[in-house]
Design a protein around this motif. Structure first.
Motif, PDB file in Angstrom:
ATOM      1  N   LEU A 118      14.282  25.959  60.321  1.00  0.00           N
ATOM      2  CA  LEU A 118      15.674  25.506  60.259  1.00  0.00           C
ATOM      3  C   LEU A 118      15.689  24.008  60.479  1.00  0.00           C
ATOM      4  CD1 LEU A 118      17.669  28.275  62.132  1.00  0.00           C
ATOM      5  CD2 LEU A 118      17.538  27.889  59.690  1.00  0.00           C
ATOM      6  N   PRO A 119      16.512  23.266  59.786  1.00  0.00           N
ATOM      7  CA  PRO A 119      17.475  23.777  58.826  1.00  0.00           C
ATOM      8  C   PRO A 119      16.799  24.236  57.535  1.00  0.00           C
ATOM      9  CG  PRO A 119      17.554  21.380  58.842  1.00  0.00           C
ATOM     10  CD  PRO A 119      16.591  21.802  59.922  1.00  0.00           C
ATOM     11  N   LEU A 120      17.398  25.257  56.917  1.00  0.00           N
ATOM     12  CA  LEU A 120      16.945  25.741  55.623  1.00  0.00           C
ATOM     13  C   LEU A 120      17.593  24.854  54.567  1.00  0.00           C
ATOM     14  CD1 LEU A 120      15.790  27.868  53.621  1.00  0.00           C
ATOM     15  CD2 LEU A 120      17.893  29.163  53.977  1.00  0.00           C
ATOM     16  N   GLN A 121      16.755  24.246  53.733  1.00  0.00           N
ATOM     17  CA  GLN A 121      17.278  23.361  52.692  1.00  0.00           C
ATOM     18  C   GLN A 121      16.921  23.925  51.323  1.00  0.00           C
ATOM     19  OE1 GLN A 121      15.400  19.781  54.683  1.00  0.00           O
ATOM     20  NE2 GLN A 121      17.323  18.880  53.957  1.00  0.00           N
ATOM     21  N   LEU A 122      17.946  24.092  50.503  1.00  0.00           N
ATOM     22  CA  LEU A 122      17.771  24.604  49.146  1.00  0.00           C
ATOM     23  C   LEU A 122      18.262  23.569  48.148  1.00  0.00           C
ATOM     24  CD1 LEU A 122      19.112  28.243  49.596  1.00  0.00           C
ATOM     25  CD2 LEU A 122      16.742  27.477  49.681  1.00  0.00           C
ATOM     26  N   ARG A 123      17.615  23.543  47.008  1.00  0.00           N
ATOM     27  CA  ARG A 123      18.016  22.609  45.958  1.00  0.00           C
ATOM     28  C   ARG A 123      18.108  23.389  44.650  1.00  0.00           C
ATOM     29  NH1 ARG A 123      14.443  17.262  45.343  1.00  0.00           N
ATOM     30  NH2 ARG A 123      12.939  18.660  44.379  1.00  0.00           N
ATOM     31  N   PHE A 124      19.221  23.233  43.967  1.00  0.00           N
ATOM     32  CA  PHE A 124      19.433  23.894  42.677  1.00  0.00           C
ATOM     33  C   PHE A 124      19.198  22.867  41.580  1.00  0.00           C
ATOM     34  CE2 PHE A 124      21.885  26.103  45.851  1.00  0.00           C
ATOM     35  CZ  PHE A 124      21.609  27.426  45.588  1.00  0.00           C
ATOM     36  N   THR A 125      18.390  23.264  40.585  1.00  0.00           N
ATOM     37  CA  THR A 125      18.026  22.317  39.530  1.00  0.00           C
ATOM     38  C   THR A 125      18.179  22.965  38.153  1.00  0.00           C
ATOM     39  OG1 THR A 125      15.700  22.978  39.541  1.00  0.00           O
ATOM     40  CG2 THR A 125      16.331  21.188  41.019  1.00  0.00           C
ATOM     41  N   THR A 126      18.417  22.115  37.185  1.00  0.00           N
ATOM     42  CA  THR A 126      18.313  22.531  35.786  1.00  0.00           C
ATOM     43  C   THR A 126      17.052  21.859  35.252  1.00  0.00           C
ATOM     44  OG1 THR A 126      19.618  20.649  35.032  1.00  0.00           O
ATOM     45  CG2 THR A 126      20.817  22.674  35.537  1.00  0.00           C
ATOM     46  N   ALA A 127      16.791  22.006  33.976  1.00  0.00           N
ATOM     47  CA  ALA A 127      15.596  21.376  33.399  1.00  0.00           C
ATOM     48  C   ALA A 127      15.663  19.857  33.521  1.00  0.00           C
ATOM     49  CB  ALA A 127      15.448  21.788  31.942  1.00  0.00           C
ATOM     50  N   GLU A 128      16.878  19.318  33.537  1.00  0.00           N
ATOM     51  CA  GLU A 128      17.018  17.858  33.520  1.00  0.00           C
ATOM     52  C   GLU A 128      17.199  17.227  34.899  1.00  0.00           C
ATOM     53  OE1 GLU A 128      19.651  19.729  31.826  1.00  0.00           O
ATOM     54  OE2 GLU A 128      18.295  20.014  30.140  1.00  0.00           O
ATOM     55  N   GLU A 129      17.925  17.915  35.807  1.00  0.00           N
ATOM     56  CA  GLU A 129      18.289  17.225  37.049  1.00  0.00           C
ATOM     57  C   GLU A 129      18.610  18.199  38.175  1.00  0.00           C
ATOM     58  OE1 GLU A 129      21.931  15.111  36.437  1.00  0.00           O
ATOM     59  OE2 GLU A 129      22.895  16.832  35.519  1.00  0.00           O
ATOM     60  N   GLN A 153      27.375  31.682  44.520  1.00  0.00           N
ATOM     61  CA  GLN A 153      28.124  30.981  43.470  1.00  0.00           C
ATOM     62  C   GLN A 153      27.176  30.136  42.612  1.00  0.00           C
ATOM     63  OE1 GLN A 153      31.071  28.263  44.964  1.00  0.00           O
ATOM     64  NE2 GLN A 153      32.181  28.239  43.042  1.00  0.00           N
ATOM     65  N   LYS A 154      26.252  29.434  43.265  1.00  0.00           N
ATOM     66  CA  LYS A 154      25.280  28.617  42.524  1.00  0.00           C
ATOM     67  C   LYS A 154      24.279  29.503  41.780  1.00  0.00           C
ATOM     68  CE  LYS A 154      26.780  24.651  43.944  1.00  0.00           C
ATOM     69  NZ  LYS A 154      27.517  23.814  43.010  1.00  0.00           N
ATOM     70  N   PHE A 155      23.841  30.567  42.448  1.00  0.00           N
ATOM     71  CA  PHE A 155      22.861  31.493  41.882  1.00  0.00           C
ATOM     72  C   PHE A 155      23.370  32.102  40.582  1.00  0.00           C
ATOM     73  CE2 PHE A 155      21.089  35.830  41.703  1.00  0.00           C
ATOM     74  CZ  PHE A 155      19.735  35.549  41.718  1.00  0.00           C
ATOM     75  N   VAL A 159      20.844  28.534  37.691  1.00  0.00           N
ATOM     76  CA  VAL A 159      19.983  27.372  37.916  1.00  0.00           C
ATOM     77  C   VAL A 159      18.705  27.798  38.641  1.00  0.00           C
ATOM     78  CG1 VAL A 159      21.869  25.712  37.961  1.00  0.00           C
ATOM     79  CG2 VAL A 159      21.215  26.856  40.071  1.00  0.00           C
ATOM     80  N   GLN A 160      17.699  26.942  38.596  1.00  0.00           N
ATOM     81  CA  GLN A 160      16.447  27.194  39.307  1.00  0.00           C
ATOM     82  C   GLN A 160      16.616  26.796  40.770  1.00  0.00           C
ATOM     83  OE1 GLN A 160      13.745  28.742  37.934  1.00  0.00           O
ATOM     84  NE2 GLN A 160      15.215  28.997  36.271  1.00  0.00           N
ATOM     85  N   LEU A 161      15.808  27.418  41.621  1.00  0.00           N
ATOM     86  CA  LEU A 161      15.965  27.223  43.066  1.00  0.00           C
ATOM     87  C   LEU A 161      14.679  26.691  43.674  1.00  0.00           C
ATOM     88  CD1 LEU A 161      17.825  27.718  45.558  1.00  0.00           C
ATOM     89  CD2 LEU A 161      16.807  29.984  45.703  1.00  0.00           C
ATOM     90  N   GLN A 162      14.843  25.704  44.549  1.00  0.00           N
ATOM     91  CA  GLN A 162      13.713  25.172  45.304  1.00  0.00           C
ATOM     92  C   GLN A 162      14.061  25.170  46.787  1.00  0.00           C
ATOM     93  OE1 GLN A 162      13.235  21.258  43.529  1.00  0.00           O
ATOM     94  NE2 GLN A 162      11.665  22.021  42.142  1.00  0.00           N
TER      95      GLN A 162
END
Length: 197
Positions: A118-129, A153-155, A159-162
């Motif tokens: 913690l903190p849990l950090q997630l990043r949502f990405t597309t192929a470009e950004e 909502q993002k899922f 989008v891809q998830l990191q």
């Protein structure tokens, strides 16, 4: 006039009233220790997590067979984790569990990341950004609920998830099977709380 008052409140009647009054206070004091309900200071309506008997029965009789059950008698809860979820302790992953509170007829959704940093950090990405980031600092059932709703909502946008693990961004939930399992967990949870997707 004084004799009428003394006749109405005889020493025996006064003694009975004292015993009754003290007995009532002791009873109320003892019963206050068994009150399981707590104040809701979260700002969320309790009805958002409330479940009906019909939804509970449907989940237990139809959907629960897809889940691993952990009974927590100390917390008076049953925890359901999808049976086909990623259980590896080698690769970073993100799972969600459904908690059924047996006392107040509520269902909660909790985040269970690995590793549990913690903190849990997630990043949502597309192929470009990078489209957006979410950070979870831990917390109570309302914090988990709010984070899960933001995440879902993002899922749903596909989008891809990191996930950030030791200062590195690692892709997670890349396989369709893992994503389908998460969709199933959310679908079952929304059905439990009567919330449209």
């Amino acid at each position: 006039m004084a004799s009428k008052q003394s006749e109405t409140f005889s020493p025996e009647l006064i003694r009975i009233l004292k015993i009754f009054g003290i007995g009532t206070l002791v009873f109320v004091f003892i019963m206050s220790f068994f009150n399981e309900k707590r104040a809701n200071n979260s700002g969320l309506e309790p009805s958002e997590m409330r479940i009906t008997d019909a939804d509970r029965l449907y989940f237990r009789n139809v959907r629960a067979s897809s889940y691993d059950l952990e009974g927590r008698n100390d917390a008076k809860m049953n925890i359901y984790r999808h049976g086909k979820r990623e259980k590896s302790q080698e690769l970073p992953t993100l799972n969600f569990a459904i908690f059924l509170n047996r006392v107040v007829d509520e269902a909660y959704i909790f985040i269970e990341p690995y590793p549990e940093e913690l903190p849990l950090q997630l990043r949502f990405t597309t192929a470009e950004e990078v489209t957006s980031e979410l950070t979870f600092y831990g917390g109570n059932k309302f914090d988990h609920f709010n984070f899960a709703m933001e995440y879902f909502q993002k899922f749903e946008e596909g989008v891809q998830l990191q996930m950030k693990v030791q200062d590195e961004w690692v892709s997670i939930l890349e396989e369709e099977k893992e994503r389908d399992i998460l969709k199933t967990v959310f679908s079952d949870y929304f059905r439990l709380i009567n919330k449209p997707k």
